[in-house]
Design a protein around this motif. Structure first.
Motif, PDB file in Angstrom:
ATOM      1  N   ILE A 279      31.497 -51.458   7.924  1.00 22.72           N
ATOM      2  CA  ILE A 279      31.025 -52.330   8.999  1.00 22.72           C
ATOM      3  C   ILE A 279      30.181 -51.578  10.021  1.00 22.72           C
ATOM      4  O   ILE A 279      29.081 -52.009  10.382  1.00 22.72           O
ATOM      5  CB  ILE A 279      32.224 -53.031   9.665  1.00 22.72           C
ATOM      6  N   ASP A 280      30.669 -50.453  10.500  1.00 19.23           N
ATOM      7  CA  ASP A 280      29.918 -49.727  11.537  1.00 19.23           C
ATOM      8  C   ASP A 280      28.540 -49.311  11.046  1.00 19.23           C
ATOM      9  O   ASP A 280      27.537 -49.435  11.766  1.00 19.23           O
ATOM     10  CB  ASP A 280      30.711 -48.499  12.005  1.00 19.23           C
ATOM     11  N   ALA A 281      28.453 -48.822   9.807  1.00 20.80           N
ATOM     12  CA  ALA A 281      27.164 -48.389   9.263  1.00 20.80           C
ATOM     13  C   ALA A 281      26.225 -49.573   9.091  1.00 20.80           C
ATOM     14  O   ALA A 281      25.011 -49.467   9.373  1.00 20.80           O
ATOM     15  CB  ALA A 281      27.378 -47.678   7.931  1.00 20.80           C
ATOM     16  N   LEU A 282      26.737 -50.702   8.643  1.00 23.00           N
ATOM     17  CA  LEU A 282      25.887 -51.877   8.455  1.00 23.00           C
ATOM     18  C   LEU A 282      25.383 -52.401   9.801  1.00 23.00           C
ATOM     19  O   LEU A 282      24.259 -52.895   9.899  1.00 23.00           O
ATOM     20  CB  LEU A 282      26.666 -52.964   7.705  1.00 23.00           C
ATOM     21  N   LYS A 283      26.208 -52.303  10.835  1.00 23.20           N
ATOM     22  CA  LYS A 283      25.767 -52.735  12.168  1.00 23.20           C
ATOM     23  C   LYS A 283      24.596 -51.884  12.668  1.00 23.20           C
ATOM     24  O   LYS A 283      23.731 -52.382  13.390  1.00 23.20           O
ATOM     25  CB  LYS A 283      26.917 -52.614  13.162  1.00 23.20           C
ATOM     26  N   ARG A 284      24.598 -50.628  12.283  1.00 20.58           N
ATOM     27  CA  ARG A 284      23.542 -49.727  12.761  1.00 20.58           C
ATOM     28  C   ARG A 284      22.245 -49.861  11.972  1.00 20.58           C
ATOM     29  O   ARG A 284      21.214 -49.313  12.377  1.00 20.58           O
ATOM     30  CB  ARG A 284      24.042 -48.273  12.698  1.00 20.58           C
ATOM     31  N   LEU A 288      19.071 -55.194   9.330  1.00 24.09           N
ATOM     32  CA  LEU A 288      20.086 -56.224   9.168  1.00 24.09           C
ATOM     33  C   LEU A 288      20.554 -56.750  10.514  1.00 24.09           C
ATOM     34  O   LEU A 288      20.307 -56.144  11.560  1.00 24.09           O
ATOM     35  CB  LEU A 288      21.289 -55.650   8.405  1.00 24.09           C
ATOM     36  N   LYS A 289      21.240 -57.871  10.487  1.00 23.21           N
ATOM     37  CA  LYS A 289      21.922 -58.376  11.679  1.00 23.21           C
ATOM     38  C   LYS A 289      23.325 -58.817  11.260  1.00 23.21           C
ATOM     39  O   LYS A 289      23.575 -59.111  10.091  1.00 23.21           O
ATOM     40  CB  LYS A 289      21.146 -59.521  12.325  1.00 23.21           C
ATOM     41  N   ASP A 507      36.681 -60.518  10.866  1.00 27.95           N
ATOM     42  CA  ASP A 507      35.655 -60.873   9.890  1.00 27.95           C
ATOM     43  C   ASP A 507      34.255 -60.557  10.397  1.00 27.95           C
ATOM     44  O   ASP A 507      33.957 -60.740  11.580  1.00 27.95           O
ATOM     45  CB  ASP A 507      35.706 -62.375   9.576  1.00 27.95           C
ATOM     46  N   PHE A 508      33.392 -60.134   9.478  1.00 24.61           N
ATOM     47  CA  PHE A 508      31.985 -59.906   9.786  1.00 24.61           C
ATOM     48  C   PHE A 508      31.138 -60.449   8.645  1.00 24.61           C
ATOM     49  O   PHE A 508      31.512 -60.349   7.480  1.00 24.61           O
ATOM     50  CB  PHE A 508      31.686 -58.414   9.977  1.00 24.61           C
TER      51      PHE A 508
END
Length: 536
Positions: A279-284, A288-289, A507-508
């Motif tokens: 999750i943290d890596a995908l947020k950065r 992506l959003k 959830d994300f």
């Protein structure tokens, strides 16, 4: 009669806007984004694009990736979350719910009698099944009676037991009679489990094949079990201009790394609930959003109370006391979520117990209870878990270590989801690491999962006091009194029930930046997908 002909109606006793559509959230150490204006913490991003960039465009196909396919797509028989995600695109119910508000769907309006013993629905004239046949009152009658019929084996059938009759007054008018006033009736009828189905399809080949019996915004184009489901736009859907998409392509992959790589590479538009460690890596990732931070899946360790030693309440209580729920959350879900130290409901939800019943593991008290139960040296147990669910496997591993401290020697039994489904329904297990999604109204979950005869009450736990409270709460129209009844029921569930609640996940969803119109609702519902569009 009280007339309800509104597009924005609050159901009596519904979850206080379900905490503004969110529950749980992340621990403060996680920095998950901007705060919303609805009273949520700054750790939860509001799941909405109320002002999308530009005018919605029609066309294109949305590529969605989910971890596991659904074994059962019959909306009246389904129990898996992935089935709800898919079926809410295919099927329609009489009404729909969005963040706790009841809105028209197949029914354009409804009236409730002043005594609360009948509800009359007026169906819209332009609701059409995917077969091309118009939806009629006879279809509504058939669908509700099908759910109630024991032969259907609907997991949530007990929630409908208060409906004494369904009458097709004319082609567009349906009258439902109730044995008692039911505070949850409209939220119940808004769920995908209450879908109105095409009788001709249901009776010809069933509703778990490659042809659906729905009238929703999308219809099944093709299905390869375990691999992909393609949905095409339903051109005769009743809502003007909706859906925007030409179709939705669902693929399934249990490999957490592969799913994260797919959204990063752009081969997937919408990654549904990535594994917590990504999750943290995908947020950065600036390409992506993301949306989320609230939770809708309540995890638990299920004990089979139909067999020894789990039929002994002291054994169950020893297990409850031996678990450290925060440690399970930290290891199994990277700390994303909320430890459930009381009942099934997280503390910010309607009807929840606010104060914790459990905290740090109390090993000595747990050992004493096992001794009183006749197991001073503990016992051996098998803990069944779905092999392809990494975070549930991790949960089981932590539980195995924690229970070893009180002498319970746990062997983890990893199985495929189809095997787990068969074994739980036949009560062929000791312990089962599982989870239940939160429901629009507490009654739906409590009735299906914890009342005698409930379709998801694996091991068929029975407690007369608990059942009395839940049934009473269903017909209690005063919201505060209803909440108090649920709190009493939750305390019983936590102290002598069949499950050790562990945590509510966070959830994300991760999307490509040109996927627009996301309006999430962790009540949970996924019907907002019909308003998603592609800015391409």
């Amino acid at each position: 009669m009280r007339t309800r002909v509104l597009t924005k109606v609050l159901a009596v006793g519904v979850i206080s806007a379900l905490a503004a559509g969110c529950g749980g959230g992340e621990p403060p150490s996680k920095n998950s984004g901007s705060s919303s204006n609805d009273g949520l913490s700054g750790n939860v991003r509001l799941e909405d694009e109320s002002q999308p960039a530009g005018t919605p465009k029609s066309g294109g196909r949305l590529r969605v990736m989910i971890r596991l396919d659904a074994n059962e797509l019959d909306p009246h028989r389904m129990s898996e979350t992935s089935a709800f995600v898919i079926n809410e695109q295919i099927y329609e119910s009489l009404v729909q719910s969005y963040r706790g508000e009841i809105k028209p769907a197949i029914a354009e309006s409804w009236t409730q009698s002043t005594d609360g013993l009948s509800v009359t629905f007026k169906l819209r004239d332009n609701a059409v099944f995917h077969s091309g046949r118009k939806v009629t009152a006879a279809d509504v009658k058939y669908s509700i009676e099908r759910i109630k019929n024991p032969a259907t084996r609907a997991p949530r059938a007990r929630s409908y037991e208060g409906i004494t009759s369904v009458t097709a007054v004319d082609e567009r008018t349906v009258e439902m009679k109730l044995a008692k006033p039911n505070a949850a009736i409209l939220t119940l009828l808004s769920t995908a489990a209450s879908s109105i189905v095409d009788r001709s399809v249901a009776e010809a080949g069933g509703l778990n094949g490659s042809v659906d019996g729905g009238s929703g915004p999308f219809k099944i184009a093709s299905r390869v079990t375990g691999q992909a489901i393609k949905l095409d736009k339903h051109a005769q859907y009743w809502e003007p201009g909706v859906p925007y998409l030409d179709g939705m392509d669902f693929t399934f992959n249990p490999d957490d790394n592969a799913r994260a790589a797919a959204v990063r590479s752009g081969t997937v538009d919408f990654l549904w609930r990535p594994a917590p460690e990504f999750i943290d890596a995908l947020k950065r990732d600036e390409k992506l959003k993301w949306y989320g931070g609230s939770g809708s899946l309540s995890l638990h360790l299920r004990l089979n109370t139909s067999k020894a030693p789990y039929d002994n309440v002291k054994v169950r209580q020893a297990i409850f006391l031996a678990l450290d729920r925060q440690e399970i959350l930290n290891v199994a879900n990277s700390g994303f979520g909320t430890a459930l130290n009381s009942g099934y409901l997280p503390p910010d939800r309607f009807g929840a117990v606010k104060e914790p019943i459990y905290g740090k593991a109390d090993v000595e008290k747990a050992k004493a209870l096992l001794t009183e139960a006749g197991y001073p040296d503990g016992f051996e147990a098998k803990l069944m878990v779905i092999a392809t669910s990494a975070f549930q496997v991790r949960s089981a591993e932590v539980e195995q270590q924690q229970l070893a401290k009180i002498g319970i020697k746990v062997t983890i039994e990893s199985v495929e989801s189809t095997i787990a489904d068969t074994k739980t329904k036949s009560a062929d297990f000791d312990m089962y690491q599982s989870g239940f999604g939160l429901t629009y109204d507490p009654d739906e979950r409590f009735t299906a999962s914890f009342l005698s005869g409930g379709g998801l009450n694996y091991g068929n736990w029975s407690d007369k006091e608990y059942e009395s409270l839940v049934v009473q709460a269903r017909s209690e129209m005063d919201k505060d009194k209803r909440a108090a009844l649920y709190q009493q029921a939750e305390k019983i569930l936590a102290e002598r029930g069949p499950v050790a609640m562990t945590f509510l996940n966070a959830d994300f969803d991760v999307l490509q930046k040109d996927v627009m119109g996301y309006k999430g609702d962790p009540t949970p519902t996924y019907r907002f997908y019909r308003h998603i569009w592609l800015d391409r």
